[in-house]
Design an enzyme around this catalytic site. Sequence first.
Site, PDB file in Angstrom:
ATOM      1  CG  HIS A 135      -1.076   7.609  -2.777  1.00  0.00           C
ATOM      2  ND1 HIS A 135       0.167   7.032  -2.660  1.00  0.00           N
ATOM      3  CD2 HIS A 135      -1.204   8.406  -1.703  1.00  0.00           C
ATOM      4  CE1 HIS A 135       0.765   7.464  -1.571  1.00  0.00           C
ATOM      5  NE2 HIS A 135      -0.053   8.315  -0.961  1.00  0.00           N
TER       6      HIS A 135
ATOM      7  CG  ASP B 217       2.011   5.448  -5.116  1.00  0.00           C
ATOM      8  OD1 ASP B 217       1.516   6.384  -5.764  1.00  0.00           O
ATOM      9  OD2 ASP B 217       1.581   5.089  -4.002  1.00  0.00           O
TER      10      ASP B 217
ATOM     11  CB  SER C   3       2.394  10.245   0.246  1.00  0.00           C
ATOM     12  OG  SER C   3       2.126   8.972   0.695  1.00  0.00           O
TER      13      SER C   3
HETATM   14  N1  ARG Z   1      -0.786   3.697   2.191  1.00  0.00           N
HETATM   15  C1  ARG Z   1      -0.333   4.804   1.394  1.00  0.00           C
HETATM   16  C2  ARG Z   1      -0.694   6.123   2.077  1.00  0.00           C
HETATM   17  O1  ARG Z   1      -1.032   6.106   3.220  1.00  0.00           O
HETATM   18  C3  ARG Z   1      -0.856   4.707  -0.004  1.00  0.00           C
HETATM   19  C4  ARG Z   1      -2.313   4.899  -0.178  1.00  0.00           C
HETATM   20  C5  ARG Z   1      -2.847   4.848  -1.573  1.00  0.00           C
HETATM   21  N2  ARG Z   1      -3.060   3.506  -2.057  1.00  0.00           N
HETATM   22  C6  ARG Z   1      -4.203   2.781  -1.901  1.00  0.00           C
HETATM   23  N3  ARG Z   1      -4.218   1.564  -2.352  1.00  0.00           N
HETATM   24  N4  ARG Z   1      -5.293   3.254  -1.347  1.00  0.00           N
HETATM   25  O2  ARG Z   1      -1.106   7.120   1.540  1.00  0.00           O
HETATM   26  N1  GLU Z   2       0.893   6.862   1.942  1.00  0.00           N
HETATM   27  C1  GLU Z   2       1.111   7.833   2.973  1.00  0.00           C
HETATM   28  C2  GLU Z   2       0.793   9.280   2.565  1.00  0.00           C
HETATM   29  O1  GLU Z   2      -0.017   9.547   1.762  1.00  0.00           O
HETATM   30  C3  GLU Z   2       2.494   7.717   3.444  1.00  0.00           C
HETATM   31  C4  GLU Z   2       2.599   6.462   4.145  1.00  0.00           C
HETATM   32  C5  GLU Z   2       2.604   6.699   5.625  1.00  0.00           C
HETATM   33  O2  GLU Z   2       1.565   6.994   6.212  1.00  0.00           O
HETATM   34  O3  GLU Z   2       3.725   6.580   6.134  1.00  0.00           O
HETATM   35  O4  GLU Z   2       1.297  10.212   3.115  1.00  0.00           O
END
Ligand code: ARG
Ligand code: GLU
Length: 720
Positions: A85, A221, A655
């Site tokens: 991502h 991921d 991330s």
């Molecule tokens: N929750 C994770 C973050 O905050 C992954 C986000 C990407 N994935 C998604 N399905 N949008 O970045």
């Molecule tokens: N998916 C998040 C990011 O892009 C990390 C997950 C979180 O927020 O802890 O940084």
Amino acid sequence: MMKKTLIFAVMALLTVSAAVADEGMWIPMLLNRNEAAMQRAGMRIAASDIYDVNHASLKDAVVLFGSGCSGEFVSPEGLLLTNHHCGYSYIVSHSTVEHDYLTHGFWAMSRAEELPCPGLTATRLVRMADVTAEVLDGTTPGMSEQERAAVVDRNIEAVKAKYTDGTHYRAVVKPFYYGNQYFIYINEVFTDVRLVGTPPSNIGKFGGDTDNWMWPRHTGDFSVFRVYADKDNQPADFSKDNVPYRPLKHLEINIKGVDEGDFTFVFGYPGTTRRYVTHDAVDLAANVENPIRIAMRDIRLDNYKAAQELSPALRLRYATPVANIANGWKKWQGETLGINRLHGVEQKLEQEAAFRRWAAGKPEYATVLDQLEKLYGRLRPVDVRRTWYSEAILASDLMQRASLLRQLYQAGSDNGRWMKAAAAIDRSNARLFADDDIWAEHLKVDRRIFVETFIAAWRAGQTPYMDKKHRTEADVRKTLNRVFDKSILNNPGRFAAFMSRYEGSEADRKTILKDPAVELVNIAYAYALGNYNGSEDQNKLYNRLNDSINLLMRTYIKGMMEQYPDSNFFPDANLTLRVTYGHVQGFRPKDAVYYTPYSTLDGIIEKENPDIYDYVVEPRLKELWQKKDYGRYANSKGEMPVAFIATNHTTGGNSGSPVLDADGRLIGINFDRCWEGTMSDLLFDPNYCRNISLDIRYCLFIIDKFAGAGHLVDEMTLVK
Ligand code: ARG
Ligand code: GLU
């Protein structure tokens, strides 16, 4: 009930550091303060193995990836791992319906096939230093926040120059503890970063937005990049003559894995936390801002997702916006739930009551909380207006482009600004007008988003500028549809002609101002961020209130440190390099349920559903599963591990961060948090807060066994 929480809160306060063992994002340069605790927790290396300016240390293997993710070097030839991502928009930008790398994956089989990513940077921290004395030189306690800021800004420029003059380094200075302390970060910024590989979406984004922010998780991921440098191993813009960068340090990879209870730490760039704010700020986020944001994003997501079902081209067209919109949308839901479940506002009130008792009779601190409360009372309506503006009024592409056009108007004949605004409009046009079918469908989607979000704002009383001429909702709808039809922005031919002869003249600017979409965004802006009907300028008011809050928070946190002199207060995340540590650990999300700490490929097959986009399993992956052909990447039970959870305190920006074992070897790539703990930016609870990491063995398995790109694994250093 109340009494019980009270006792709990008081206990928690008395033992701040003990009770929240895994909370905290620590400063690498000061890690010797945490070293003993980390070693007690199981770490077998020294703080100086993590951060050292005289020898290569782990910090030399960690980068800020782009402007909001982390990444790590895993080979002597600049190979870099991050999340799928995090690489997403670069993968999308190299994808077309014919060469759809996003859907099918991409693997460079030679260096020549690696794909340049203009605009992408990888930033390595060379060293950092405490520059508090230099930055605060010339400030006095009685100064207003504005006066102080002027002195501080001037000092920061001088400090940056002093530390970087005559080098190719770039520096940033960041405030800590609301400006009680300042650190300088001296960085090396690499600007030639190329895409090397990505799994297909049904691996890299398996589970999609349905599984996002949740455990159990099975998302592969990750994506792979390579940093290039000039012949002297120094940063250089893209050139065919550049060569792979040779990092001072690359991470060794532990393919033996870890077990529940094992020590682990995460080393990366957490973006923002607000650990020390008062109950008003918690309430504002959880119960005012988040509900507005969620409701408005529901509208956008419903419409985009419906369109995505219509064709592969539309799926690709909306992939990046949907991923971004959905990510915040879901996180805020978890955050509000978590805060309210833990009685976050009440917890803060109890802590504040204890502070008031302690502060009584201390002139510096006695009235801080009263003053903060007053300021938040004034901030709230200003903040509500802004939230409606950004999440509702600007929800549609039409309004976003109208706002760009408004900037073009404002730039007048100022060449630099003018070019920038025009370039931004060109970019968004290229995206929108490239294909007739997409454009036709987009108009339908965008009209619905434009009208429905605006109507929601109107119902909430957030568009008083409509009230004079409009009595009923039907009146407002009629106007909105007229704006949508009449704006030059929705007429590609006319708009292209206008832009090609635009030169910033008075006549040109008048044309912009008369466009109905620009007219609308203009008045909406005035109401939310400017001055409407002679009101005070909302933007200035907002900044002034925040400045004052900041000043008081500086005092409040200083007071708390005196109140609890034995606690180690971690500074809020601010997109600087941090270490957070904890243990691989499951948890109980609710009564009678225990989440074990790791997931496996078997779980991917359990979730398989050919009819649901998020749960389609790649045939080749299934074949490997059927044959149990996991090579050296299986765990000791013969399973293929996919992801694991641990008690590390992480946030957005983490991330792509390396997740390391007790010996500082790579065991995973951080990519998310668990649903029950998404409130951890404001409120950390060790019973619920878990970070989610991709098991490095699944990453290697996909590269090697699934994609047949074993030459990349050969570059890495694997240890067992
Ligand atoms: N929750 C994770 C973050 O905050 C992954 C986000 C990407 N994935 C998604 N399905 N949008 O970045
Ligand atoms: N998916 C998040 C990011 O892009 C990390 C997950 C979180 O927020 O802890 O940084």
